[in-house]
Design a protein around this motif. Structure first.
Motif: not given
Length: 479
Positions: A185-192
């Motif tokens: 949960s420490a990681n947030t991403s921008w997924q395409v």
């Protein structure tokens, strides 16, 4: 992982039955891929953005269900941590002005989440890793109250009885040990996502594997975790180790459950077969079998659910919607800093992927593409990267990225993106590189002035959010 999971505990008999379903659905997938016309259609893109919910002083706010309910928008779904929310953007054709549309919907949905979070006394921010996180934020209570996340946690613990160990060496060093998967949960991403015809899938996927190295190098936005200065994109190492199901009985498997891969691929069948053969299920939810109507594609629910629990940085997706289609999901980019930055990162990645998809990238050593990816994650703009056509020469990522912008533009034009749209998006990348101001660099330099302690990190998050609300790309932000 977007599929509904109805319970969080499963019997060994259910795991066995699930494995039988996977074998059956692999056969159905092969038959579907051989069907004339399957997956045909115009190229489209979609995207997902993960965000942090924070208090006014920049600390994590564990209220994702309450924020989702306040927003009352089907595009929002809770993520693994109670301080995370995901926004699913509307798929759209890549032809025309897709990045303007992406940026517009990002602004709209980020404002929506921010407004809804205000009802809980907080705010929202898009950033790869929240710098103000502490060890005390990763308790069992921080896990979202959803069956699928409880099932995922139990499923991984079923495979890995020993603790999850994280060891990251960067400017500083981080070592820690946890019993569950909450560190994800420490990681947030921008997924395409890029919709891809079956016949083109392998070469597009391989091109994305090559393209992500230089793109990640110019997109860093996660330079620290728990007060340690680590990689420019610390998310890469943290996610791989926080969800590594390989214990002493599985160390002979080459790839973690979160991985870049170990070779160029020859087709999507091979990729799904590998995932079924090499990775054990963690959520064996059995669905009712329903035969598809004429012209419809099979659901393949178990196969899709299983694939959704194996997090390659570039991942194959089968979707039964609208007769069925395939997508390459590009998962390595970080969230933030602004809609303009994320749209530009997507343009660079998609354009470079399209450009390299018509080249024989498989003649380039896979090991070099692998090194590029991890060097980019560690060193960002200063990474030494190699590239097809340059022999054994290694050059700084900053220089390589500038050299590749014309190829990315040509790739976007090949996808029927308007030329001025391509120029606008790629111009942000050019200026960011020339000014040497990624999100990671801005965070690091700001902390040097504010003080790299808990109070300084919280102040930095507050300042980051203020500047992100202006919508101006990160390379224009003052220190």
């Amino acid at each position: 992982m977007g599929q509904q999971v109805d319970k969080d505990r499963y019997s060994e008999a259910e795991f066995t039955r699930f494995g039988e379903r996977l074998a059956q659905q692999l056969t159905e997938l092969r038959e579907l891929l051989a069907r004339p016309g399957f997956g045909a259609g115009p190229a489209t893109i979609g995207a997902e953005l993960e965000m942090f919910l924070i208090t006014p002083d920049g600390r994590p706010l564990p209220r994702n269900h309450e924020v989702r309910d306040a927003a009352d928008d089907d595009r929002l779904v809770p993520e693994l941590g109670r301080f995370n929310l995901e926004v699913n953007l509307t798929p759209l054709p890549i032809a025309g002005r897709p990045f303007t549309a992406l940026e517009r919907e990002l602004r709209e949905t980020m404002t929506l989440v921010d407004t809804a979070t205000a009802t809980q006394g907080g705010q929202a921010v898009a950033i790869g890793i929240l710098p103000s996180l502490s060890e005390f934020d990763f308790t069992h209570e921080a896990l979202s109250d959803e069956s699928r996340y409880r099932a995922m946690s139990r499923g991984l613990r079923r495979l890995r009885t020993e603790p999850f160990r994280v060891h990251i060496e960067g400017v500083e060093q981080l070592e820690l040990e946890v019993e569950g998967v909450i560190l994800e949960s420490a990681n947030t991403s921008w997924q395409v996502h890029l919709r891809t015809a079956p016949a083109d899938f392998a070469r597009v996927y391989n091109a994305a594997q090559l393209a992500i190295g230089p793109v990640l190098a110019v997109s860093g936005n996660s330079p620290s975790f728990l007060g340690r200065r680590l990689w420019e994109e610390t998310r890469i190492a943290l996610f791989e180790e926080a969800a590594d199901d390989r214990d002493v009985e599985r160390l002979d498997r080459r790839d973690r459950r979160v991985a870049f891969g170990s070779k160029w691929v020859s087709g999507i069948e091979e990729m799904f077969e590998t995932c079924v053969r090499d990775y054990e299920p963690i959520m064996p939810m059995i669905t009712e079998e329903v035969s598809p109507a004429d012209g419809e594609a099979p659901e393949l629910a178990e196969l899709r659910l299983h694939q959704g629990t194996i997090w390659q940085w570039n991942r194959p997706i089968y979707d039964p919607v609208n007769g069925g289609h395939l997508r390459v999901e590009m998962r390595a980019l970080p969230a933030g800093p602004t809609p303009a930055d994320m749209a530009a990162n997507a343009a660079f990645l998609l354009g470079l992927t399209a450009a390299m998809a018509v080249e024989p990238v498989e003649e380039f050593p896979f090991a070099a593409a692998y090194r590029n990816f991890y060097r980019a994650a560690i060193h960002g703009l200063d990474a030494s990267l190699s590239w097809p056509g340059r022999g054994t020469e290694e050059i700084p990522a900053s220089r390589l990225a500038l050299d590749l912008l014309p190829a990315a533009r040509a790739g976007l034009i090949r996808l029927d993106v308007d030329p001025d749209e391509a120029d606008r998006a790629l111009g942000i990348i050019r200026d960011r590189v020339m000014l040497r101001r990624t999100g990671a660099i801005w965070q690091r330099e700001t902390l040097e002035r504010l003080g790299d302690d808990p109070a300084g990190r919280s102040r930095m998050v507050t300042r980051y959010r203020e500047l992100s609300l202006t919508g101006k790309p990160v390379h224009t932000w003052p220190i």
